[in-house]
Each structure stands twice: as structure tokens, then as C-alpha cells.
Design an enzyme around this catalytic site. Structure first.
Site, short mmCIF file in Angstrom:
data_model
loop_
_atom_site.label_atom_id
_atom_site.label_comp_id
_atom_site.label_asym_id
_atom_site.label_seq_id
_atom_site.Cartn_x
_atom_site.Cartn_y
_atom_site.Cartn_z
N GLU A 147 0.82 -1.22 0.00
CA GLU A 147 0.00 0.00 0.00
C GLU A 147 0.86 1.27 0.00
O GLU A 147 0.52 2.26 0.64
CB GLU A 147 -0.97 -0.02 1.18
N GLU A 243 -3.92 -9.64 1.82
CA GLU A 243 -4.15 -9.28 3.22
C GLU A 243 -5.65 -9.16 3.46
O GLU A 243 -6.32 -8.37 2.81
CB GLU A 243 -3.45 -7.96 3.55
#
Length: 307
Positions: A147, A243
């Protein structure tokens, strides 16, 4: 939304608090021998577990404790384990334990607020580890950044370039398995023309809780729909959820309510509907983190649900 600061000692992955509201609408409808995974990516009803080798206070775990954790992950039936970075001797301690239990490795190059230049040494660490190890056996994929664009640690263009740079270094070191990046589905959709071509496979972090419009019972369907959207965002590429999970403590986010029972319901739903493509987050609670918005950042440990 505010992002948690990384502790000053080793660079550690931080699970940011982010809504995926942009993704809440209805979804639009192999490596070489030495790098080849011992088992397929999507074996069984669940695939991988994230692992960070830190104590509750944020120090590095002893190698014996890491070995015990990895043995537990293997005993629960997972085929792979995901590392976010190379710190805390993870390449040595985790990899050694993983190989002894026939677990595949999802390696990571972590990009922090210090940016890409600070992340480059991790590439050399991984290549050196493989050379010292004699092979890349068991390395299922390598993930560059977690991210990083979402957190404004790099632009989409900078990340894509860095992934290409890392891939070349790994290839020169003898690895020819998949190299990818992972962002939220929303970020990948916004920057698809740049990020999709940079990745050998399409990977995203998919958290139903941060959507705010999904209950625990709907987490599995949400993750499955996001994987479908990801497949349309990066057509022609295999898609993976790197995730996912649900917090066991904290304050509610819209209709998303944290709790032990809610976590169990959410994780079971994800396992049933997308477990073979998903990496569950995380093995134990990350007590070293700040609590963050909604007070949930420490409370994603779900390893106990797979006993």
C-alpha cells in the site's frame, strides 16, 4: 484516514485504516524449477498467513520463537507464509523454519515513509540470502511495497518503476517467479494503466471492515466480489488477496462491528468464499502498533481460528 507511524527501530509493516468505499458497489461481472512453489497458490480452502517476527513491544523475536510460530502456521494447514520485509533476520529465521515445514514463502520489500531509496537495500538482502541459500526454492512470489501508493510513500509511476528494477535484480540473481505489488483495489483501479503492467500477477489487500457498509457475515462475499473486480481491473492476470481478515476489538465502522464472534464469522466466510486466493491477516495481534482509528489496528490476530 490517518496512517499509523512505523516505530523507530526496525521498519515494520503497518496496517493502515482505510475505507474501500469506492469498491462497495456491485462488482463488474509459472516460475522456473528452482523458484517453483511446492504447492499451488490456491491449495485447499485457505492459502497463506501473514507473519511479522516482532514481540508485543516491537522487538525482534528470538529464532526459537519464530520457529515455534512457523510450525504452528504449518500445523494449521496453510501452504504459504507472507513476510512484509527483511528485518529481524526474517529471511534466515522464517525461511529456515518454513522450509523445514514445507511452507512456501511470500517475500516482501517494504516501502516506508522514507521512500523507495530506503527500501532498495532489501532487494540486495533478498538476492544475497538466495545466493547463500543456494537456490530460490519455495519462494512463491515477491511483493514490492505494501500500500505504498495508498500511504503516499510513492507515486504509482515510482512504484511501477521500482517493481521493474526489483524484478531485474531478482532475475539476475536467478529468480524467475512472479514479482508483484499490492494496494487496495480502489488504488489499483485508479492507476490500472500504470500498476497492472508492472505486476506479474494482480494482488490487492482486501478488508471488508474498512468499507463500513459490510457486516461480518458479508465479509466473504465482499472479498470474492473484490477479487472479481480486480480481475477486470488487470485483465489476463491471476488475482490474489494478500491481506484480509476482521478485527476482534475496537469501535464500529458503520455497520462493520469488531469483536471475537464477528471475527470468527468474517474469517470463516472469507475462507469459504475466497480462502484459496487469500492471505489471512494476521497470525497474532500486533500489540506493537498504535490502536489507530476505530481502535482496531492491534487486533487482527486470527491464527487461533484455524485450530
Amino acid at each position: 484516514m490517518p496512517i499509523q507511524d512505523i516505530p523507530a527501530h526496525p521498519p515494520k509493516p503497518v496496517k493502515p485504516s482505510h475505507p474501500e468505499v469506492a469498491n462497495s458497489g456491485p462488482p463488474a461481472k509459472k516460475p522456473a524449477d528452482d523458484a517453483k512453489p511446492k504447492k499451488p497458490f490456491h491449495s485447499g480452502s485457505y492459502w497463506a498467513m501473514t507473519y511479522s517476527p516482532y514481540t508485543p513491544s516491537g522487538l525482534c523475536k528470538a529464532s526459537s520463537d519464530v520457529a515455534s510460530d512457523v510450525a504452528s502456521i504449518a500445523a494449521k494447514g496453510f501452504s504459504s507464509i507472507r513476510l512484509y520485509s527483511t528485518d529481524c533476520s526474517g529471511l534466515t529465521n522464517v525461511a529456515t523454519a518454513a522450509q523445514s515445514h514445507n511452507l512456501n514463502l511470500i517475500l516482501g520489500v517494504y516501502i516506508s515513509a522514507s521512500g523507495i531509496s530506503a527500501a532498495r537495500p532489501q532487494i540486495d538482502e533478498i538476492v544475497t540470502w538466495a545466493a547463500n541459500n543456494g537456490h530460490w526454492k519455495g519462494v512463491e512470489m515477491i511483493v514490492v511495497g505494501n500500500e505504498a501508493v495508498f500511504n503516499n510513500f510513492a507515486s504509482a509511476e515510482e512504484l511501477a518503476s521500482f517493481v521493474s528494477e526489483a524484478r531485474s535484480a531478482f532475475k539476475n540473481g536467478g529468480y524467475d517467479g512472479p514479482v508483484t505489488l499490492t494496494e487496495t483495489v480502489d488504488i489499483l483501479s485508479k492507476h490500472a494503466e500504470v500498476l497492472c503492467p508492472a505486476s506479474d500477477i494482480a494482488a490487492a489487500n482486501i478488508h471488508a471492515f474498512f468499507n463500513g457498509q459490510v457486516t461480518a457475515s458479508g465479509a466473504g462475499a465482499f472479498v470474492a466480489s473484490q477479487l472479481e473486480l480486480l480481475a477486470e481491473t488487470c485483465p489476463g492476470k491471476e488475482v490474489y488477496n494478500l491481506e484480509t481478515g476482521w478485527p476482534s476489538k475496537g469501535s464500529k465502522n458503520g455497520v462493520a462491528i469488531p469483536g471475537s464472534w464477528e471475527q470468527r464469522i468474517a474469517v470463516e466466510g472469507i475462507r469459504k468464499m475466497a480462502g484459496g486466493k487469500s492471505t489471512f491477516f494476521s497470525f497474532v495481534d500486533d500489540e506493537w502498533k498504535e490502536e489507530g482509528e476505530w481502535g482496531v489496528e492491534r487486533s487482527w490476530g486470527c491464527g487461533q481460528l484455524f485450530d
